[in-house]
Design a protein around this motif. Sequence first.
Motif, short mmCIF file in Angstrom:
data_model
loop_
_atom_site.label_atom_id
_atom_site.label_comp_id
_atom_site.label_asym_id
_atom_site.label_seq_id
_atom_site.Cartn_x
_atom_site.Cartn_y
_atom_site.Cartn_z
N VAL A 96 111.22 38.34 45.51
CA VAL A 96 111.50 37.03 44.91
C VAL A 96 111.81 37.19 43.43
N GLU A 97 110.99 37.98 42.74
CA GLU A 97 111.19 38.20 41.30
C GLU A 97 112.55 38.83 41.02
N ALA A 98 113.02 39.68 41.93
CA ALA A 98 114.31 40.35 41.76
C ALA A 98 115.48 39.47 42.16
N ALA A 114 106.90 39.37 47.19
CA ALA A 114 106.91 38.64 45.92
C ALA A 114 107.80 39.34 44.90
N ARG A 115 107.79 40.66 44.93
CA ARG A 115 108.68 41.41 44.01
C ARG A 115 110.14 41.19 44.40
N HIS A 164 100.78 34.87 47.24
CA HIS A 164 102.03 34.25 46.80
C HIS A 164 102.25 33.04 47.68
#
Length: 330
Positions: A141-143, A138-139, A166
């Motif tokens: 994806v955020e990046a 998920a991190r 997620h």
Amino acid sequence: MAKRKIGQFEINPIGLGCMGFSHGYGGRPDEATAIAALNHAIDIGYDFLDTAAAYGMGANERLVGKALRHRRDEFTLASKCALGATREGGRAIDGTPEGIALTLDQSLERLGVDHIDLYYLHRRDPNVPIEESIGALARGVEAGKIRSIGVSEISSDLLRRAHATHPIAAIQTEYSLWTRNPEIALLDTCRELGVTFVSFSPVGRGFLAGAVDATTTYEQGDMRGPMPRFNAPNLAANLALLDAFRAVAADQGCTIAQLAIAWVLARDPAIVTIPGTTNAAHMDENMGAQDVALSPARIAELDALINQTTVSGSRYTPAMQSMVSTEEFA
């Protein structure tokens, strides 16, 4: 055949598994032939390609990147993490957040891209809660490094836990006439959660395409070598099913590989499948399966012919089975 969805992407329901170019089977082509075959796949309509960090310890991602990064906007790219080279240089499952973050950056570098459309947790690390592994993705994806998250070879319960952490766009596991495990629970869970089911090995690692007979020998590194279904006494019993299967294909007017793929696609209007091949002619043949329309009576005929009770032998060795958590028939 209409496009099918994986998360935000609309793709041809028949994608291409790229593993065989670098890993898993014998008879791999040289680099120039492989690059030509991968470009041929895009030329004839394949728009969903599947690779992994584990395939050839990164070699497959490098090959796909070298062959196709100049055509990046023509296909949806899937790769996988958590199985393969560890931070210490060995080979194992590493689903730690640190291991996933490292593998993701290495995948991007090898592929020569700034993001991966669908990035799977290739295997669940039994020593790491799945929520922690999905959190690391998920991190990503955020990046902006990952567009959507997938999981592979996990149970329905684990899929629910992952999806609660997620949104999961897709789950990938083996599914074909001779491997029916997803029918226990996973297909129903995918429908409930809106997760796309991606079937790998729809032609039974070549068996349902007629690539195996009683005289077949396996090169070193061919994963079929130790698999129970491909060895005596199970192999003879399984080969006995193929005569009737060939007769059905002849009556249907297609090849046995096309019949096997068409059966998978007919199971659910949301299923995507990724038959793997390194051969351009086989790519053409596999893509032709989307034109094979199976009647309910034909599907019932195939269901009765090849299923979990008529196939002899388990799909994995005990060591291989210990790395997956998919439901098993009693």
